[in-house]
Write an enzyme that holds these catalytic residues in place. Sequence first.
Site, PDB file in Angstrom:
ATOM      1  N   PHE A   1      46.194  25.001  36.226  1.00  0.00           N
ATOM      2  CA  PHE A   1      46.162  24.748  37.672  1.00  0.00           C
ATOM      3  C   PHE A   1      45.455  25.912  38.343  1.00  0.00           C
ATOM      4  O   PHE A   1      45.838  27.068  38.171  1.00  0.00           O
ATOM      5  CB  PHE A   1      47.569  24.590  38.264  1.00  0.00           C
ATOM      6  CG  PHE A   1      47.517  24.255  39.734  1.00  0.00           C
ATOM      7  CD1 PHE A   1      47.294  22.954  40.168  1.00  0.00           C
ATOM      8  CD2 PHE A   1      47.639  25.252  40.695  1.00  0.00           C
ATOM      9  CE1 PHE A   1      47.193  22.649  41.519  1.00  0.00           C
ATOM     10  CE2 PHE A   1      47.558  24.954  42.055  1.00  0.00           C
ATOM     11  CZ  PHE A   1      47.330  23.650  42.470  1.00  0.00           C
TER      12      PHE A   1
ATOM     13  N   ASP B   1      43.476  33.879  35.785  1.00  0.00           N
ATOM     14  CA  ASP B   1      44.079  33.434  37.041  1.00  0.00           C
ATOM     15  C   ASP B   1      45.536  33.884  37.018  1.00  0.00           C
ATOM     16  O   ASP B   1      46.377  33.265  36.375  1.00  0.00           O
ATOM     17  CB  ASP B   1      43.963  31.911  37.160  1.00  0.00           C
ATOM     18  CG  ASP B   1      44.609  31.382  38.452  1.00  0.00           C
ATOM     19  OD1 ASP B   1      45.328  32.163  39.123  1.00  0.00           O
ATOM     20  OD2 ASP B   1      44.406  30.197  38.768  1.00  0.00           O
TER      21      ASP B   1
ATOM     22  N   LYS C   1      49.624  34.542  45.459  1.00  0.00           N
ATOM     23  CA  LYS C   1      51.022  34.238  45.768  1.00  0.00           C
ATOM     24  C   LYS C   1      51.921  35.437  46.087  1.00  0.00           C
ATOM     25  O   LYS C   1      52.269  35.653  47.239  1.00  0.00           O
ATOM     26  CB  LYS C   1      51.626  33.405  44.636  1.00  0.00           C
ATOM     27  CG  LYS C   1      51.064  31.971  44.600  1.00  0.00           C
ATOM     28  CD  LYS C   1      51.881  31.073  43.710  1.00  0.00           C
ATOM     29  CE  LYS C   1      51.515  29.600  43.888  1.00  0.00           C
ATOM     30  NZ  LYS C   1      50.404  29.119  43.075  1.00  0.00           N
TER      31      LYS C   1
HETATM   32  C1  LIG Z   1      49.256  28.334  43.287  1.00  0.00           C
HETATM   33  C2  LIG Z   1      48.142  28.604  42.353  1.00  0.00           C
HETATM   34  C3  LIG Z   1      46.804  28.552  42.775  1.00  0.00           C
HETATM   35  C4  LIG Z   1      46.409  28.104  44.158  1.00  0.00           C
HETATM   36  O1  LIG Z   1      46.913  28.935  45.142  1.00  0.00           O
HETATM   37  P1  LIG Z   1      46.904  28.469  46.687  1.00  0.00           P
HETATM   38  O2  LIG Z   1      47.321  29.703  47.423  1.00  0.00           O
HETATM   39  O3  LIG Z   1      47.850  27.343  46.810  1.00  0.00           O
HETATM   40  O4  LIG Z   1      45.500  28.070  46.989  1.00  0.00           O
HETATM   41  C5  LIG Z   1      45.828  28.906  41.870  1.00  0.00           C
HETATM   42  N1  LIG Z   1      46.141  29.282  40.619  1.00  0.00           N
HETATM   43  C6  LIG Z   1      47.401  29.336  40.179  1.00  0.00           C
HETATM   44  C7  LIG Z   1      47.686  29.802  38.779  1.00  0.00           C
HETATM   45  C8  LIG Z   1      48.457  29.002  41.027  1.00  0.00           C
HETATM   46  O5  LIG Z   1      49.714  29.029  40.573  1.00  0.00           O
END
Ligand SMILES: *Cc1c(COP(=O)(O)O)cnc(C)c1O
Length: 390
Positions: free
Chosen positions: A127, A214, A243
């Site tokens: 994701f 990521d 986050k």
């Molecule tokens: C939540 C998340 C995103 C996206 O973040 P947003 O602030 O919602 O755009 C991207 N990568 C990972 C691994 C995430 O958990």
Amino acid sequence: MTHLMNTYARQPVAFTHGQGCWLFDAEGKRYLDALAGVAVNTLGHNHPRLVAALSAQIARLIHVSNVYRILEQERLSDRLARLSGMDEMFFCNSGCEAVEAAIKLARFYGHQKGIDQPAIVVMEQAFHGRTLATLSATGNRKVQAGFEPLVAGFVRVPFGDLAAIEQVAEHNRNVVAVLFEPVQGEGGIHVASAAFMQGVRMLCDRCGWLMMVDEVQCGVGRTGRWFAHQHAGIKPDVMALAKGLGSGVPIGACLASGPAAGLFKPGNHGSTFGGNPLACVAAETTLSVLEEEGLLAHAERMGERLCMALREGLSGVAGVREVRGQGLMIGIELDRPCAELVGKGLEAGILINVTAERVVRLLPPLVIGEAECDELVARLVPTIIRFLRG
Ligand SMILES: *Cc1c(COP(=O)(O)O)cnc(C)c1O
């Protein structure tokens, strides 16, 4: 009746205030927060040092444009560089923007090497966000369906499968980078092995690819290290954060090192809000508190405590497949879809999440204490058992 787009299946509860790991609704009922705004509220709610730092900053300066020097941003970059060993960074406002910057950086890197159709290797169940490029990189058809045409330039392999990436290396001359989550969050809490991360590092070095992680969900202390890739003792070329970085004030960052550093020039990328003084003070304060209060080691300890107690409480329970995780990123995989556990949790006074249909996900604030861990388990285990017995 509201005027909100119907983008979330919302629980029928609204909170009025929070304190530490607890949230309160208008009726005064309290809930133990094991979700932390999806790994956002690193310091819990109403942390005195964060409140004081933000209040002072609001009174001083909230926002100025990136056409000026922003000293709060420079300070934060020095600190993140020290913690990560990365060379430089770009600040934005969210996770998808941080990954979007990483994707642009990889493409830019490719073009400078004469590769005009650059491709990025990505993982199944990944994701990366909901903008067009990041949903295209995401390995979940539900996120993509209805938004085609997808952005081109992604090659997908099974998560953790180094041999599959080596195969890609053999016949795809357009690859410029590998992008993965050291711990997949939305995908159901899958922890990449140290061997996999080390293997990707060596392969990227050999092929001249960027190793991009990521860490939007798993970064900033959550797994017991500043960054989850540090469990493998390697350093990536690009890292996305967001986050937990600002403890609830929106901020994201794309960090670059080695071959990925020094690529962007004025005009190649930008953000109006990105890295404004308020957001940077939120991040700097979050990092200070994590460091000074020893919260990384604490997160590791609390994670072990939770995992052990959950394994014990759920051992021999039919329908429980596995309890797994790293630090305070914990998944309980069941043998069936269990979205309704979120509502059952609410009734029991705990805020939990279900992802990948059958994985109960726990992402509590890093300040969670021993007694709160025990209380979470005491409320969650019977809730899961009751659900499984139908
Ligand atoms: C939540 C998340 C995103 C996206 O973040 P947003 O602030 O919602 O755009 C991207 N990568 C990972 C691994 C995430 O958990």
